[in-house]
Every structure is written in C-alpha cells, then in structure tokens.
Design an enzyme around this catalytic site. Structure first.
Site, mmCIF file in Angstrom:
data_model
loop_
_atom_site.group_PDB
_atom_site.id
_atom_site.type_symbol
_atom_site.label_atom_id
_atom_site.label_comp_id
_atom_site.label_asym_id
_atom_site.label_seq_id
_atom_site.Cartn_x
_atom_site.Cartn_y
_atom_site.Cartn_z
ATOM 1 N N LYS A 198 0.859 -1.181 0.000
ATOM 2 C CA LYS A 198 0.000 0.000 0.000
ATOM 3 C C LYS A 198 0.893 1.228 0.000
ATOM 4 C CE LYS A 198 -3.527 2.373 2.713
ATOM 5 N NZ LYS A 198 -4.486 2.249 3.823
ATOM 6 N N ARG A 208 -10.862 10.039 2.340
ATOM 7 C CA ARG A 208 -10.756 10.713 3.650
ATOM 8 C C ARG A 208 -11.953 11.613 3.887
ATOM 9 N NH1 ARG A 208 -4.176 11.296 3.475
ATOM 10 N NH2 ARG A 208 -3.830 9.032 3.373
ATOM 11 N N ARG A 221 1.256 9.823 5.794
ATOM 12 C CA ARG A 221 1.476 8.441 6.230
ATOM 13 C C ARG A 221 2.774 7.854 5.662
ATOM 14 N NH1 ARG A 221 -3.361 8.141 8.380
ATOM 15 N NH2 ARG A 221 -5.338 8.136 7.253
ATOM 16 N N GLU A 237 7.293 -6.942 1.051
ATOM 17 C CA GLU A 237 6.093 -6.760 1.877
ATOM 18 C C GLU A 237 5.103 -7.913 1.672
ATOM 19 O OE1 GLU A 237 5.073 -4.721 4.116
ATOM 20 O OE2 GLU A 237 6.268 -2.894 4.008
ATOM 21 N N LYS A 252 -2.255 -1.507 -3.779
ATOM 22 C CA LYS A 252 -3.109 -0.323 -3.711
ATOM 23 C C LYS A 252 -2.263 0.936 -3.791
ATOM 24 C CE LYS A 252 -5.898 2.075 -0.349
ATOM 25 N NZ LYS A 252 -6.365 2.158 1.001
ATOM 26 N N SER A 278 -10.304 5.650 -4.254
ATOM 27 C CA SER A 278 -11.259 6.749 -4.370
ATOM 28 C C SER A 278 -10.834 7.815 -5.382
ATOM 29 C CB SER A 278 -11.465 7.382 -2.996
ATOM 30 O OG SER A 278 -10.244 7.881 -2.474
ATOM 31 N N TYR A 317 -15.087 1.388 -6.557
ATOM 32 C CA TYR A 317 -16.312 2.168 -6.386
ATOM 33 C C TYR A 317 -17.200 2.088 -7.622
ATOM 34 C CZ TYR A 317 -13.622 3.699 -2.433
ATOM 35 O OH TYR A 317 -12.877 3.686 -1.283
HETATM 36 C C1 PBG Z 1 -7.046 3.231 5.850
HETATM 37 C C2 PBG Z 1 -7.524 3.153 4.451
HETATM 38 C C3 PBG Z 1 -7.426 4.147 3.477
HETATM 39 C C4 PBG Z 1 -8.035 3.646 2.337
HETATM 40 C C5 PBG Z 1 -8.480 2.362 2.629
HETATM 41 N N1 PBG Z 1 -8.143 2.072 3.933
HETATM 42 C C6 PBG Z 1 -6.923 5.543 3.573
HETATM 43 C C7 PBG Z 1 -5.528 5.842 3.895
HETATM 44 O O1 PBG Z 1 -4.636 4.996 3.911
HETATM 45 O O2 PBG Z 1 -5.314 7.025 4.168
HETATM 46 C C8 PBG Z 1 -8.147 4.386 1.031
HETATM 47 C C9 PBG Z 1 -9.157 3.876 0.076
HETATM 48 C C10 PBG Z 1 -9.483 4.801 -1.046
HETATM 49 O O3 PBG Z 1 -8.870 5.865 -1.262
HETATM 50 O O4 PBG Z 1 -10.406 4.444 -1.775
HETATM 51 N N2 PBG Z 1 -8.064 2.872 6.748
#
Ligand code: PBG
Length: 328
Positions: A198, A208, A221, A237, A252, A278, A317
């Site tokens: 990720k 968010r 992050r 990983e 991701k 997203s 989505y």
């Molecule tokens: C963390 C999480 C995130 C997403 C899924 N799980 C956000 C992040 O890491 O800040 C993002 C998913 C998306 O953007 O569709 N709980």
C-alpha cells in the site's frame, strides 16, 4: 500485395463475438468488491461529494445496497465504519457495539454465506489524530503498540461475523499478530486479506472525506505506507505477509502500480487483489461530468487493465455501476 496472408491480426477483431471469443481478460460482476461506508447516528444516507454516487450509509440503507449488489452478481463488499465519536486510541474500532461490528452482525444475519463480507481493519477512522496507529509524544507512530490493537479489532470483527479481515495500516508484523490472535480464539476460518503493498498516495483524498479523516497537523502516512519510487520492496512486503499468514495479498492503488500487481502475481501463489481507490474513481467521474471522456468506457478500460496486470479481483467504487452495465 504487401501484407502476408498470415499477418492479418485484424481477422480476430472483426465482430464483437469474435473479439469476445479471443479476449485474454474478462471483467465480470464477480470480479468486483464494493467498498461501502456505514456511519453511526445518521437518520438518512449522506452523500459523499467527492465520490459521486456514493453515500455514508445508515444501517438500513446499507442492507438495501448489499441486497441490490447481490442481485447484480456482486457478492463481495468491504465495509468501513464511520463512528460518531473518536478517541486517542480509536477504541470504537474494537468495541463490540462499534458501528462496524453492529453492521457486520446485521449483514451476516440477513445474507449469510451468500455474501463475502470483508472488514477493513484500521484505526484511522476512529482516532482523533487520524493516524492508523498509536501516536507517541513525539508524533511518531508506535508499530508494536499498534499491532496489539489491530489484534483486538480483528477479534471484534471475526466475532461479529466478518468472513475476511483486511488490515490496511502497513504496520510491520500486523498480519502475524492478527493471525495468532484469530487462531488463539478459534477463528481459524477467518480469511486475512492483507493490504500488502500500500503506497503513500495522493489518490486517497475522496476516501478521507468519505470517512471524515484528517491527519493532525497536516501530517501524512509516509513513515508507514510505501514510497511510490519502490517496486522490489512491494515483493518483500507481500512475501512477509504470506509468511505471517495472509491468504490474499493486495496492491493499492491500482492504475499507478500495474507493474507491482504484475510482479506480485508472478512471484507469489496466493490470490492477488487490487484496490482501484477513491481518487482513481473521482478522476474518471470528474472528467466524465465535464464531457471530456466517456466515463463508463474508461472505467471498463481501467479495470480491465488491472485484471490484465494480474489482479484476481478488484475493490472498486465502480462495482455497482459496471455490474449494471455488464448485465445489459
Ligand atoms: C485506511 C484506508 C485508506 C483507504 C483504505 N483504507 C486511507 C488511507 O490509507 O489514508 C483508502 C481507500 C481509497 O482511497 O479508496 N483505513
């Protein structure tokens, strides 16, 4: 005659039926996992502006949405909880009566094994500071304290009836800690889908908004999610996650990491998922709303690319919209 008779690939492109026959990649409703948001204390579903067509669900509207998805052949969903109150540690994430656990219990009661119910396993939706773990006095995230909390969340989700828990926090050792907690409590059938690779991405913005997360002090992050420069690191990983007990590994975001999806598929022998996130959805929707692209065609092209790169299934989505389109 300059073209040799054997060199006419266009023969295989002449009709839709021929093209379907020789297609190397398929895209079906059963390849999709629909991300869904359930919020505590709402009396009506609330639109998420940056994710057109998506809402924060009430428990009732969540039930109806899952029913619709099942009718369309989308049998898998991943649930995100939006709690009414947050605290420093994110304790609502493992509360038996927390919003996600209550919703999981209700969905399992209603749909049983017809539904593959996944629960995102993280703390950021539940913490006041918006980080995915325990924050120390100096602002850093404490890895080992965090994974102990993840184990509690996993047990709460498994106890509520989740088929799959999906740790998304990118803490070292998170999968091992969760696996041993699950085994210790007799949940040996609970599947772990690890967000293995990720990346710290600019594409999570609309998410968010969807879950009401703001990282304190304009933080990011980058100390736990991967750097987009790195490709080989993703294999390290993913291998670690499988060794620790992951059943499925995920990459991701999707479109900007097709090389990584391809590598993970080639090097590991577990199912590979990808998350079309997203921001990827929002970009297509925004351009389509301006009349600049055909949104449906681009969505199909992108998700086909993700499958072609090696993803066995895709969190997207677009799940409902494309399932409707593909069943036409
Ligand atoms: C963390 C999480 C995130 C997403 C899924 N799980 C956000 C992040 O890491 O800040 C993002 C998913 C998306 O953007 O569709 N709980």
């Amino acid at each position: 005659m300059t073209v040799f008779p054997a060199q006419r690939p266009r023969r295989l492109r002449r009709t839709p039926a021929i093209r379907r026959l020789v297609a190397e990649t398929s895209l079906r409703p059963s390849d999709f996992v629909a991300p869904l948001f359930v919020a505590e204390g709402l009396s009506e579903p609330k639109a998420i502006l940056s994710l057109p067509g998506h809402v924060q669900h009430t428990r009732a509207s969540l039930h109806d949405e899952v029913k619709t998805l099942l009718g369309l052949g989308v049998a898998s969903v991943i649930l995100f909880g939006v709690p009414a109150t947050k605290d420093e540690l994110g304790s609502a994430a493992w509360d038996r009566d927390g919003v996600a656990q209550v919703a999981i219990r209700e969905l399992k009661d209603a749909f049983g094994d017809d539904l593959v119910l996944m629960a995102d396993l993280c703390l950021d939706e539940y913490t006041t500071h918006g980080h995915c773990g325990v924050v120390r006095g100096d602002g850093s995230v404490d890895n080992d304290a965090t994974i102990e909390l993840y184990a509690r969340v996993a047990l709460a989700q498994a106890e509520a009836g989740a088929d799959v828990v999906a740790p998304s926090g990118m803490m070292d050792g998170q999968v091992g800690e969760i696996r041993s907690a699950l085994e210790g409590a007799g949940y040996d059938d609970t599947i772990i889908l690890a967000y293995a690779a990720k990346y710290a991405s600019g594409l999570y913005g609309p998410f968010r908004e969807a879950v009401g997360v703001e990282i304190a002090g304009g933080g990011d992050r980058k100390s736990y999610q991967q750097d987009s420069s790195n490709r080989r690191e993703a294999l390290r990983e993913a291998r670690a996650d499988v060794e620790e007990g992951a059943d499925i590994v995920m990459v991701k975001p999707a479109m900007t990491y097709l090389d990584v999806i391809s590598d993970v598929k080639r090097e590991l022998d577990v199912p590979v998922a990808a998350y079309h996130v997203s921001g990827e959805y929002a970009m297509v929707k925004a351009a389509a709303a301006n009349g600049w692209i055909d949104g449906t065609a681009v969505a199909i092209e992108q998700l086909t690319a993700v499958r072609r790169a090696g993803a066995d299934f895709v969190l997207t989505y677009f799940a409902r919209e494309l399932a409707e389109e593909l069943s036409r």
